[in-house]
Design an enzyme around this catalytic site. Structure first.
Site, short mmCIF file in Angstrom:
data_model
loop_
_atom_site.label_atom_id
_atom_site.label_comp_id
_atom_site.label_asym_id
_atom_site.label_seq_id
_atom_site.Cartn_x
_atom_site.Cartn_y
_atom_site.Cartn_z
CD GLU A 467 -3.07 -1.16 2.17
OE1 GLU A 467 -2.91 -0.46 3.17
OE2 GLU A 467 -4.07 -1.88 2.00
CD GLU A 564 -4.62 -5.87 2.15
OE1 GLU A 564 -5.33 -5.01 2.71
OE2 GLU A 564 -3.39 -5.89 2.24
C1 BMA Z 1 -4.91 -3.50 4.84
C2 BMA Z 1 -3.68 -4.25 5.21
C3 BMA Z 1 -3.32 -4.02 6.62
C4 BMA Z 1 -4.49 -3.86 7.52
C5 BMA Z 1 -5.78 -4.20 6.85
C6 BMA Z 1 -6.98 -3.96 7.67
O1 BMA Z 1 -4.92 -2.55 3.96
O2 BMA Z 1 -2.67 -4.06 4.32
O3 BMA Z 1 -2.50 -2.91 6.70
O4 BMA Z 1 -4.31 -4.57 8.67
O5 BMA Z 1 -5.89 -3.44 5.71
O6 BMA Z 1 -7.15 -2.60 7.98
#
Ligand code: BMA
Length: 893
Positions: A467, A564
């Site tokens: 990120e 994610e």
């Molecule tokens: C993301 C991950 C972590 C984090 C998660 C939840 O973007 O890369 O940095 O723990 O979100 O917020």
């Protein structure tokens, strides 16, 4: 769902036996290795504490095992024990040299991992300094060793203080973020130290900025040379349609040496011998073993797509002086391509993986560190997690960039299980400095890690950071327009000119991307920081939204690759009770607020749950607490299911230029401690509802139901490579008040193609309800499955709601009772449930008995049902009967 009873325990024993034969090892005649692991002395800076400490280990573990502190995870101890990380500590040991090594030419002291900032002395002489927990240090100590009572000391500086000093010394411009948000209760400036970034706190984990010697320490003593490490990289030669295994040998040479190297893969009848000539200094030699073209090579496939063939490759080195070195490693044959190509009717590029020439949809989750104290991570813990991954039909994990490069056994198991690894470099959610020393230590780290890990077929991609492109692009840290070029320049310097450059030189067998999320080639075109790295039409995306209704699949980005996404939940009471007391068991307690490291996280969970469920309202506070945990897990499982099903059915569709989704990795698989998080497996290995549900939503062939503008649709997604199938969807509607189906409907026969998502059923909801007769949106639930022409059920049973269960009509307390019997398979127990009415989200919890059920969190549409519990330790019918708790949605209000 897989109804076959299985025993985790038996599989586990098998894995450990196999692991022994898969681990790689160097045996040498001519080099003596003296391990200095074991009991050392540990002292704090003012000598008020002096204790015995294990190496490998860390200060916290030592203090706990010697009784100086209690469990650091207990209640608020992360704050109570903050002093440990603010102090400096010294590890000391003494050792003698065995007779046979005395007087040899060269001695090197090898530290496989120091956490993190230290000065190391031997017999009072400083031999080196460390500043990076991710690299190995080799210190030459020839001439400093005595025959007896050598004194070795590692003077560790507080990582928190060091990071703060480095940030203050960087005075020309700030490198944000300075500190984590207050809700995380963490330490500042972690980006200034090459250490697990989560160790200063994260939004799912505590702040334990450890200090220690976290990996092996050994002396290597030799006269001629030592073989430091080696790599094996099978490469496909398209011109000759043959495989060549590139073998790199890394030597530390004292005197000119000559001899030969023999490489062989006995199972493939392949062997080659080479002359070897080495001159003093460090040296790398590269050889290629041409694999016999008549041998039939079996590929390594990701789990669910074929077997994982691994071949033993032997390396034999014989020197003229009589020294010999033997090494072996399992090698696998597979190709990987990251395909970024124009797509018809879409403006961006594709983003998917082709393994052995086949497009593969990545199904899985994100991996975080297994423990805040890495020395406490055991092979058992890793095995249980990776078995859980495979059990849930996942084929991929992303080793996220805010933790650690995992230990060798993790990757070896992934090689064996067919779990593809997306490997981040360890940079996350921050900007980083680019001073000379910082870049230098990162360069060594990256070189060493690529050399350590690249022989593993499971790793299919390297990724520069988590990120950090997005952090600049979407301005997380309020950087002014005028300053931006400076930060972009630093970004390109670190990840492109250094990390990428090294990776491309060191490894041509897998792709590299600079960040996640990124737009891939498009980011590169925009100078490596795209204006919107979350663009669904290029590269991968991370997407979180806690406030919008997760049942509305239209909210989700139709991305090329979802690396994610996720929702939080709380772990079970049996997991929390290990670190809390009954007065903590209230959703509004200080403890509940303390363990929640994500701003407004507890409220977000309830608000999301409340959209579809009536919140628990028992007057018994502990019951209400248990039920609240349950409802957060229901919400999480349901939300992630809907989102993942959306991604899977988007694999072969393009809508408004968006789609062709080829990966879904939810955030996150595992937990670092007992607290609320996005995980599907609790700290300790217990499965949350989400993990059970993943087994279904990641099934190889899946049917997905949804509503779109008044239409009820069922799609089928097939990951198989076995060609076309003919299927029909069989649909049944049940009213909440009866076990008899109100009606049954069928689709026409439809041909589903491999690797595609196909619409198999479409009718308006009102037509379905009218045809069915006695059903309304609120009074009925819909179940469906696929069947083949010979009547076989294909894929799991699935269901959908036409209205939120909170508005369900005719919904009654099911009064579920149960009986437990020995299932007559080792450590397996049959639990038969009896219910008075249909029940939803039926959840079985056996408290602290480790193991799991073949199915859990299900819709129960029959008066009785038997499920199997596979325990991971010996237990009894009586223990399970006493500890089993059954909850369904209607029981919590
Ligand atoms: C993301 C991950 C972590 C984090 C998660 C939840 O973007 O890369 O940095 O723990 O979100 O917020």
């Amino acid at each position: 769902m897989n109804y076959v009873a299985w025993s985790f325990a038996c599989l586990y024993v098998l894995d450990v036996l196999l692991l022994g034969s898969f681990a790689f090892e160097i045996k040498s005649r001519g080099v003596d290795s003296i391990f200095l692991n074991g009991k050392w002395n540990l002292m704090n800076s003012n000598s008020s504490l002096s204790l015995s400490a294990d190496v490998p280990g860390c200060v916290h573990t030592a203090l706990q095992s010697q009784g100086f502190i209690s469990d650091p995870y207990y209640r608020f101890n992360d704050l109570v024990y903050r002093w440990i990380s603010l102090d400096n500590w010294t590890y000391t040991t003494s050792f003698s040299l065995p007779d046979h090594v005395r007087g040899k030419e060269k001695a090197v002291l090898v530290f496989e991992g120091v956490d993190t900032v230290s000065t190391i002395s031997l017999n009072g002489v400083i031999i080196g300094k460390t500043d990076n927990m991710f690299r190995r240090y080799d210190f030459e100590v020839t001439g400093l060793l005595k025959d007896k009572e050598n004194l070795l000391q590692v003077w560790l500086t507080s990582a928190v203080i060091y990071a703060s000093q480095r940030s203050h010394a960087h005075s020309q411009y700030r490198v944000p973020p300075d500190c984590p948000p207050p809700v995380q209760k963490g330490e500042c400036h972690v980006n200034f130290i090459r250490k697990a970034q989560n160790s200063f706190s994260w939004d799912w984990g505590p702040s334990f900025p450890t200090l220690g010697i976290w990996k092996d320490v050994r002396l290597e003593i030799f006269n001629t040379l030592r073989l430091q490490s080696f790599t094996t990289s099978p490469k496909y030669d398209t011109d000759h349609s043959s495989w060549n295994v590139e073998v790199e040998l890394f030597f530390n040479v004292v005197v000119l040496s000559k001899g030969f190297v023999r490489l062989s893969i006995p199972l493939l009848d392949s062997e080659a011998e080479f002359q070897l000539s080495l001159t003093p200094g460090q040296s790398k030699k590269t050889f290629g073993l041409q694999v016999n073209q008549n041998a039939s090579i079996m590929f390594w496939w990701p789990f669910g797509h074929g077997d994982q063939f691994l071949y033993d490759l032997n390396i034999e080195i014989n020197l003229e002086g009589g020294e010999t070195f033997n090494a072996e490693r399992m090698v696998a044959f597979r190709t990987v391509e990251l395909v970024q190509e124009p797509l018809p009717s879409s403006p961006g590029l594709s983003f998917y993986f082709r393994i052995n020439g086949k497009p593969i949809f990545l199904k899985g989750s994100n991996w975080i560190p297994v423990h805040a104290f890495q020395d406490q991570v055991t092979t058992d813990m890793i095995t249980i997690l990776l078995r859980s991954v495979q059990k849930a039909n996942m084929n991929a994990l992303r080793v996220w960039g805010g933790g650690v490069y995992e230990q060798d056994v993790f990757y070896t198991l992934c090689d064996m299980y067919g779990i593809m690894i997306w490997q981040d470099f360890m940079f996350a959610c921050a900007l980083y400095p680019t001073e000379k020393e910082f870049i230098q230590t990162v360069r060594t780290e990256v070189t060493q890690q690529v050399q350590r890990l690249k022989s593993h077929p499971s790793i299919i991609i390297w990724s520069g950071n988590n990120e950090n492109e997005a952090a600049i692009a979407t301005n997380w840290f309020n950087i002014t327009v005028a300053e931006r070029p400076l930060y972009v320049k630093d970004y390109v310097n670190l990840y492109v000119d250094n990390i990428r450059d090294i990776v491309l030189q060191e490894d041509s067998t897998r792709p590299f991307i600079v960040s996640s999320p990124t737009n891939g080639i498009e980011s590169e075109k925009e100078g490596w920081v795209a204006h919107d790295p979350y663009d669904p039409q290029n590269g991968d995306t991370h997407y979180y939204n806690y406030t919008r209704d997760c049942w509305n699949w239209n909210e989700f980005p139709r991305t090329r690759f979802a690396s994610e996404f996720g929702f939080q939940s709380w772990p079970s009471l049996s997991t929390l009770s290990k670190v809390s007391v009954p007065s903590d068991w209230d959703f509004n307690s200080d403890f509940s607020a303390h363990r929640q490291h994500h701003q407004d996280g507890n409220q977000q969970m309830l608000k999301q749950a409340e959209l579809h469920y009536i919140l628990p309202n028992s007057t018994d506070p502990v019951q209400r607490y248990r039920d609240t945990i349950y409802i957060t897990q229901v919400m999480q499982a349901q939300c992630v299911k809907i989102q993942t099903e959306f991604y899977r059915r988007s694999r072969s569709t393009i809508v408004d230029g968006k789609g062709h989704t080829m990966g879904a990795l939810y955030w996150q698989l595992n937990d670092i401690w007992q607290g609320p998080s996005w995980s599907s497996v609790e700290f300790g290995g217990k499965w949350k509802m989400l993990q059970y549900w993943a087994t279904d939503f990641y099934a190889p062939v899946l049917s997905v139901g949804l509503e779109n503008i008044g239409d009820m649709l069922i799609y089928t997604i097939s990951d198989s490579h076995t060609g076309e199938h003919k299927v029909k969807a069989q649909v049944e509607l049940y009213s909440w008040s009866s076990f008899d189906a109100v009606c049954s409907l069928e689709s026409n026969w439809t041909t589903i193609k491999e690797g595609e998502s196909t619409l198999v059923f479409q009718r308006t909801v009102s037509a379905v309800l009218t045809e069915c007769g006695n059903c309304t949106r609120r009074s009925c639930v819909i179940t469906f499955h696929l069947s083949s022409p010979n009547g076989e059920m294909i894929g799991p049973q699935n269901h959908m709601f036409l209205s939120s269960p909170r508005y369900a009509e005719g919904f009654q307390k099911p009064n579920i009772t149960f009986t437990v019997k020995d299932a007559e398979i080792v450590q397996n127990y049959a639990v038969t449930l009896h219910s008075s009415f249909p029940a939803v989200y039926v959840w079985l919890d056996v408290d602290d008995v480790p193991g799991h059920f073949n199915v859990n969190g299900f819709l129960m549409l029959s008066p009785s049902l038997t499920v199997i519990f596979g325990a991971w330790r010996p237990t009894t019918v009586e223990e399970i009967t006493a500890k089993l708790h059954v909850t369904s949605l209607r029981d919590v209000y």
